[in-house]
Design a protein around this motif. Structure first.
Motif, mmCIF file in Angstrom:
data_model
loop_
_atom_site.group_PDB
_atom_site.id
_atom_site.type_symbol
_atom_site.label_atom_id
_atom_site.label_comp_id
_atom_site.label_asym_id
_atom_site.label_seq_id
_atom_site.Cartn_x
_atom_site.Cartn_y
_atom_site.Cartn_z
ATOM 1 N N PRO A 166 37.803 12.561 -25.218
ATOM 2 C CA PRO A 166 37.703 12.845 -26.652
ATOM 3 C C PRO A 166 36.825 11.879 -27.443
ATOM 4 O O PRO A 166 36.356 12.222 -28.522
ATOM 5 C CB PRO A 166 39.149 12.777 -27.131
ATOM 6 C CG PRO A 166 39.843 11.915 -26.131
ATOM 7 C CD PRO A 166 39.173 12.169 -24.824
ATOM 8 N N ASN A 167 36.594 10.672 -26.931
ATOM 9 C CA ASN A 167 35.796 9.678 -27.646
ATOM 10 C C ASN A 167 34.410 9.562 -27.017
ATOM 11 O O ASN A 167 34.285 9.217 -25.833
ATOM 12 C CB ASN A 167 36.491 8.314 -27.621
ATOM 13 C CG ASN A 167 37.853 8.358 -28.294
ATOM 14 O OD1 ASN A 167 38.004 8.914 -29.376
ATOM 15 N ND2 ASN A 167 38.860 7.792 -27.647
ATOM 16 N N LEU A 168 33.390 9.848 -27.811
ATOM 17 C CA LEU A 168 32.018 9.805 -27.316
ATOM 18 C C LEU A 168 31.180 8.834 -28.132
ATOM 19 O O LEU A 168 31.193 8.875 -29.373
ATOM 20 C CB LEU A 168 31.375 11.191 -27.390
ATOM 21 C CG LEU A 168 31.885 12.272 -26.435
ATOM 22 C CD1 LEU A 168 31.184 13.594 -26.735
ATOM 23 C CD2 LEU A 168 31.671 11.869 -24.984
ATOM 24 N N LYS A 169 30.430 7.980 -27.445
ATOM 25 C CA LYS A 169 29.459 7.103 -28.093
ATOM 26 C C LYS A 169 28.075 7.710 -27.913
ATOM 27 O O LYS A 169 27.660 8.002 -26.791
ATOM 28 C CB LYS A 169 29.506 5.699 -27.479
ATOM 29 C CG LYS A 169 30.804 4.951 -27.755
ATOM 30 C CD LYS A 169 30.762 3.546 -27.176
ATOM 31 C CE LYS A 169 32.049 2.779 -27.501
ATOM 32 N NZ LYS A 169 32.013 1.407 -26.957
ATOM 33 N N VAL A 170 27.382 7.892 -29.027
ATOM 34 C CA VAL A 170 26.080 8.554 -29.000
ATOM 35 C C VAL A 170 25.017 7.609 -29.552
ATOM 36 O O VAL A 170 25.082 7.191 -30.705
ATOM 37 C CB VAL A 170 26.113 9.854 -29.821
ATOM 38 C CG1 VAL A 170 24.751 10.539 -29.776
ATOM 39 C CG2 VAL A 170 27.195 10.795 -29.294
ATOM 40 N N GLY A 171 24.040 7.260 -28.725
ATOM 41 C CA GLY A 171 22.946 6.391 -29.154
ATOM 42 C C GLY A 171 21.838 7.201 -29.803
ATOM 43 O O GLY A 171 21.437 8.248 -29.284
ATOM 44 N N LEU A 172 21.330 6.718 -30.946
ATOM 45 C CA LEU A 172 20.306 7.467 -31.670
ATOM 46 C C LEU A 172 19.400 6.554 -32.479
ATOM 47 O O LEU A 172 19.637 5.347 -32.585
ATOM 48 C CB LEU A 172 20.950 8.517 -32.570
ATOM 49 C CG LEU A 172 22.165 8.129 -33.421
ATOM 50 C CD1 LEU A 172 21.805 7.158 -34.503
ATOM 51 C CD2 LEU A 172 22.819 9.367 -34.007
ATOM 52 N N LEU A 173 18.354 7.132 -33.030
ATOM 53 C CA LEU A 173 17.400 6.423 -33.881
ATOM 54 C C LEU A 173 17.518 6.941 -35.315
ATOM 55 O O LEU A 173 17.920 8.087 -35.527
ATOM 56 C CB LEU A 173 15.969 6.653 -33.386
ATOM 57 C CG LEU A 173 15.623 6.175 -31.982
ATOM 58 C CD1 LEU A 173 14.208 6.624 -31.616
ATOM 59 C CD2 LEU A 173 15.745 4.684 -31.876
ATOM 60 N N PRO A 174 17.141 6.127 -36.308
ATOM 61 C CA PRO A 174 17.184 6.588 -37.702
ATOM 62 C C PRO A 174 15.960 7.423 -38.057
ATOM 63 O O PRO A 174 15.092 7.008 -38.813
ATOM 64 C CB PRO A 174 17.229 5.268 -38.487
ATOM 65 C CG PRO A 174 16.494 4.305 -37.616
ATOM 66 C CD PRO A 174 16.788 4.703 -36.203
ATOM 67 N N VAL A 175 15.893 8.634 -37.489
ATOM 68 C CA VAL A 175 14.786 9.553 -37.747
ATOM 69 C C VAL A 175 15.367 10.911 -38.155
ATOM 70 O O VAL A 175 16.545 11.192 -37.926
ATOM 71 C CB VAL A 175 13.870 9.713 -36.512
ATOM 72 C CG1 VAL A 175 13.092 8.428 -36.256
ATOM 73 C CG2 VAL A 175 14.678 10.081 -35.264
ATOM 74 N N THR A 229 28.483 14.944 -17.359
ATOM 75 C CA THR A 229 28.665 16.323 -17.838
ATOM 76 C C THR A 229 29.469 17.152 -16.842
ATOM 77 O O THR A 229 30.256 18.017 -17.243
ATOM 78 C CB THR A 229 27.310 17.002 -18.100
ATOM 79 O OG1 THR A 229 26.559 17.089 -16.890
ATOM 80 C CG2 THR A 229 26.506 16.225 -19.139
ATOM 81 N N SER A 230 29.297 16.876 -15.548
ATOM 82 C CA SER A 230 30.034 17.621 -14.522
ATOM 83 C C SER A 230 31.519 17.278 -14.539
ATOM 84 O O SER A 230 32.369 18.145 -14.336
ATOM 85 C CB SER A 230 29.464 17.327 -13.132
ATOM 86 O OG SER A 230 28.113 17.747 -13.041
ATOM 87 N N ALA A 231 31.822 16.005 -14.786
ATOM 88 C CA ALA A 231 33.218 15.563 -14.792
ATOM 89 C C ALA A 231 33.944 15.939 -16.078
ATOM 90 O O ALA A 231 35.177 15.975 -16.100
ATOM 91 C CB ALA A 231 33.280 14.051 -14.584
ATOM 92 N N ASN A 232 33.178 16.221 -17.151
ATOM 93 C CA ASN A 232 33.779 16.498 -18.463
ATOM 94 C C ASN A 232 33.176 17.757 -19.088
ATOM 95 O O ASN A 232 32.627 17.708 -20.199
ATOM 96 C CB ASN A 232 33.567 15.298 -19.386
ATOM 97 C CG ASN A 232 34.097 14.005 -18.809
ATOM 98 O OD1 ASN A 232 35.290 13.747 -18.840
ATOM 99 N ND2 ASN A 232 33.194 13.186 -18.275
ATOM 100 N N PRO A 233 33.263 18.890 -18.419
ATOM 101 C CA PRO A 233 32.587 20.094 -18.930
ATOM 102 C C PRO A 233 33.096 20.551 -20.295
ATOM 103 O O PRO A 233 32.312 20.997 -21.133
ATOM 104 C CB PRO A 233 32.874 21.148 -17.851
ATOM 105 C CG PRO A 233 34.114 20.662 -17.156
ATOM 106 C CD PRO A 233 34.004 19.166 -17.167
ATOM 107 N N ASN A 234 34.397 20.462 -20.534
ATOM 108 C CA ASN A 234 34.937 20.906 -21.818
ATOM 109 C C ASN A 234 34.517 19.979 -22.952
ATOM 110 O O ASN A 234 34.290 20.414 -24.081
ATOM 111 C CB ASN A 234 36.468 20.980 -21.755
ATOM 112 C CG ASN A 234 36.946 21.992 -20.731
ATOM 113 O OD1 ASN A 234 36.290 23.000 -20.493
ATOM 114 N ND2 ASN A 234 38.080 21.723 -20.113
ATOM 115 N N ALA A 245 32.289 21.185 -26.100
ATOM 116 C CA ALA A 245 32.767 20.922 -27.458
ATOM 117 C C ALA A 245 31.695 20.196 -28.274
ATOM 118 O O ALA A 245 31.498 20.486 -29.464
ATOM 119 C CB ALA A 245 34.047 20.093 -27.411
ATOM 120 N N PHE A 246 30.996 19.249 -27.657
ATOM 121 C CA PHE A 246 29.906 18.541 -28.339
ATOM 122 C C PHE A 246 28.824 19.534 -28.753
ATOM 123 O O PHE A 246 28.318 19.488 -29.880
ATOM 124 C CB PHE A 246 29.313 17.462 -27.426
ATOM 125 C CG PHE A 246 28.155 16.722 -28.033
ATOM 126 C CD1 PHE A 246 28.359 15.657 -28.892
ATOM 127 C CD2 PHE A 246 26.850 17.104 -27.749
ATOM 128 C CE1 PHE A 246 27.291 14.978 -29.473
ATOM 129 C CE2 PHE A 246 25.764 16.442 -28.318
ATOM 130 C CZ PHE A 246 25.986 15.373 -29.181
#
Length: 341
Positions: free
Chosen positions: A53-62, A251-256, A260-261
Motif C-alpha cells: 500500500p505504500n509507494l515511494k515515487v521519484g520524480l522531477l519538478p517538471v 510489478t510481478s510480485a505486486n500486480p494489484n 491500483a497505481f
C-alpha cells in the motif's frame, strides 16, 4: 387424488426457490465487486488485495508529473488503497538508479534513461504508465539574443547544455539538426540541471541550452531566450518524452498494487487534460512556477496509455545515434494497463 392446482404448486415451488437462490447469489457478487473502500481490499475497481500500500515515487519538478500530484491531492490513490509519496530526485537517470537500488518503487524518467538500463542489462524494467508526449513548444534549444546562435546551422561547433547526455534532449536536437544537414558531431553537449541553464547562458558559459517547459517560458522571461530549434518537429514530432518505470520483479510480485497505481494516475491525467484550471495550481505549488508564468507555459500531451509504436521511436533514435548498441523491443517492457473504468 390431488387437484390439478396442487400439481402446479409442487412443480413451481422448487423452480421459484432455485431462482431466488440464484438471484441472491448474484446480488451478493454485485455488492462485493468494485464497491470496497477498505484499502486492505484494494479500493475501488480492485482486482484483489493491495500487496504494497505504500509507494515511494521519484520524480522531477517538471510539468510532466502534474497528473501524479493531482492524483495525490485529490485522493485518487487513496481511493485505490494506496499511499503515494512523491520524492524529488536530481534527474531521470538518478530516479532509475534509485529504483534499481530499492530506494524508491517507481521512477519518473525520460525514456532514454530507462531504455539504456534495459538494453545494457543493468535492470529489467517495466513501463508502468506513459507520462508525457511532445508537442510544439515544449522542448526547445534556446539561446539569448546576444548569443552567436541565430539559426539552426549556427549550432555546429557550439557549447549546448542538456540535462544529461544520451537523453531525449540531445537525441532530439541531433535528430532535427541532422535532417537539416548540420554537423552534429561538432556540438559540445554539457550536462547541467535546468535551473542552471539560464544563468549559464547569461554568463556566456554556454552558447545555448535544451530546455523543457516550464524552462522554455522561464528562460524567455528571465534571460530573454528565444527558440532556435523546436525539438518536437520534423523527425521527432509528437515523440514520447517520459514515463513511469519500475522493476519487473516488483510489478510481478505486486500486480494489484500497480494496477491500483495506474487507475489512480489515470484519474489525475483525466483532470489535467480536460481542465487547465486544475493544472495551473499544481504547476505553481509543486513545479514552483510563479503564478504569473503558469498561464503562459506551453503544455504538450498527457497520454492516457503508453503506445508501443510511439515509444519505439525513442529506442530507435537511441540506436541511430549509438546510445544503445542494438534494437530494443519496447513492447515487451510495457506493463499491461489496468481497467480504469
Amino acid at each position: 387424488m390431488p387437484r390439478r392446482g396442487d400439481t402446479r404448486s409442487r412443480v413451481w415451488i422448487p423452480i421459484i426457490s432455485a431462482t431466488v437462490a440464484l438471484l441472491t447469489a448474484l446480488s451478493g457478487c454485485g455488492a462485493l465487486e468494485g464497491s470496497s473502500n477498505n484499502p486492505g481490499d484494494g479500493g475501488s475497481g480492485s482486482g484483489g488485495p493491495i500487496e504494497k500500500p505504500n509507494l515511494k515515487v521519484g520524480l522531477l519538478p517538471v510539468v510532466d508529473v502534474a497528473p501524479l500530484y493531482q492524483a495525490v491531492e485529490k485522493g485518487y490513490f487513496k481511493e485505490q488503497g494506496l499511499n503515494v509519496e512523491p520524492i524529488v530526485v536530481a534527474s531521470g537517470p538518478k530516479a532509475v538508479e534509485s529504483v534499481i537500488s530499492g530506494e524508491i518503487d517507481i521512477a519518473f524518467t525520460s525514456y532514454p534513461g530507462a531504455f539504456v538500463a534495459q538494453s545494457k542489462g543493468v535492470a529489467d524494467l517495466k513501463i508502468v504508465a506513459d507520462a508525457y508526449a511532445a508537442r510544439p513548444g515544449h522542448l526547445a534549444l534556446v539561446a539569448t539574443p546576444d548569443s552567436q546562435i541565430k539559426k539552426p546551422s549556427d549550432v555546429a561547433g557550439k557549447k549546448i547544455a542538456v540535462t544529461s547526455k544520451g537523453s531525449i534532449s540531445d537525441l532530439g536536437v541531433m535528430s532535427v539538426l541532422s535532417s537539416q544537414q548540420v554537423d552534429i558531431r561538432s556540438i559540445n553537449f554539457v550536462p547541467m540541471p535546468f535551473q542552471d541553464m539560464g544563468p549559464a547562458m547569461q554568463n556566456k558559459n554556454i552558447d545555448g541550452a535544451v530546455v523543457a517547459e516550464p524552462w522554455v517560458t522561464r528562460t524567455a522571461k528571465e534571460q530573454g531566450a528565444v527558440t532556435i530549434v523546436d525539438v518536437s518537429s520534423g523527425p521527432t514530432q509528437n515523440i514520447s518524452m517520459s514515463g513511469w518505470a519500475a522493476l519487473n520483479k516488483m510489478t510481478s510480485a505486486n500486480p494489484n498494487t500497480f494496477a491500483a497505481f495506474q487507475r489512480g494516475l489515470a484519474k489525475g491525467v483525466a483532470d489535467v487534460k480536460k481542465d487547465r484550471t486544475a493544472l495551473e495550481p499544481i504547476l505553481v505549488k509543486h513545479v514552483k512556477i510563479d503564478p504569473a508564468t503558469a498561464p503562459l507555459v506551453t503544455i504538450a500531451d498527457y497520454p492516457e496509455r503508453a503506445d508501443a509504436i510511439r515509444l519505439q521511436r525513442v529506442a530507435d533514435l537511441m540506436q541511430e545515434f549509438a546510445v544503445i548498441g542494438q534494437r530494443l523491443d519496447v513492447s515487451k517492457m510495457l506493463l499491461e494497463p489496468a481497467n480504469t473504468k
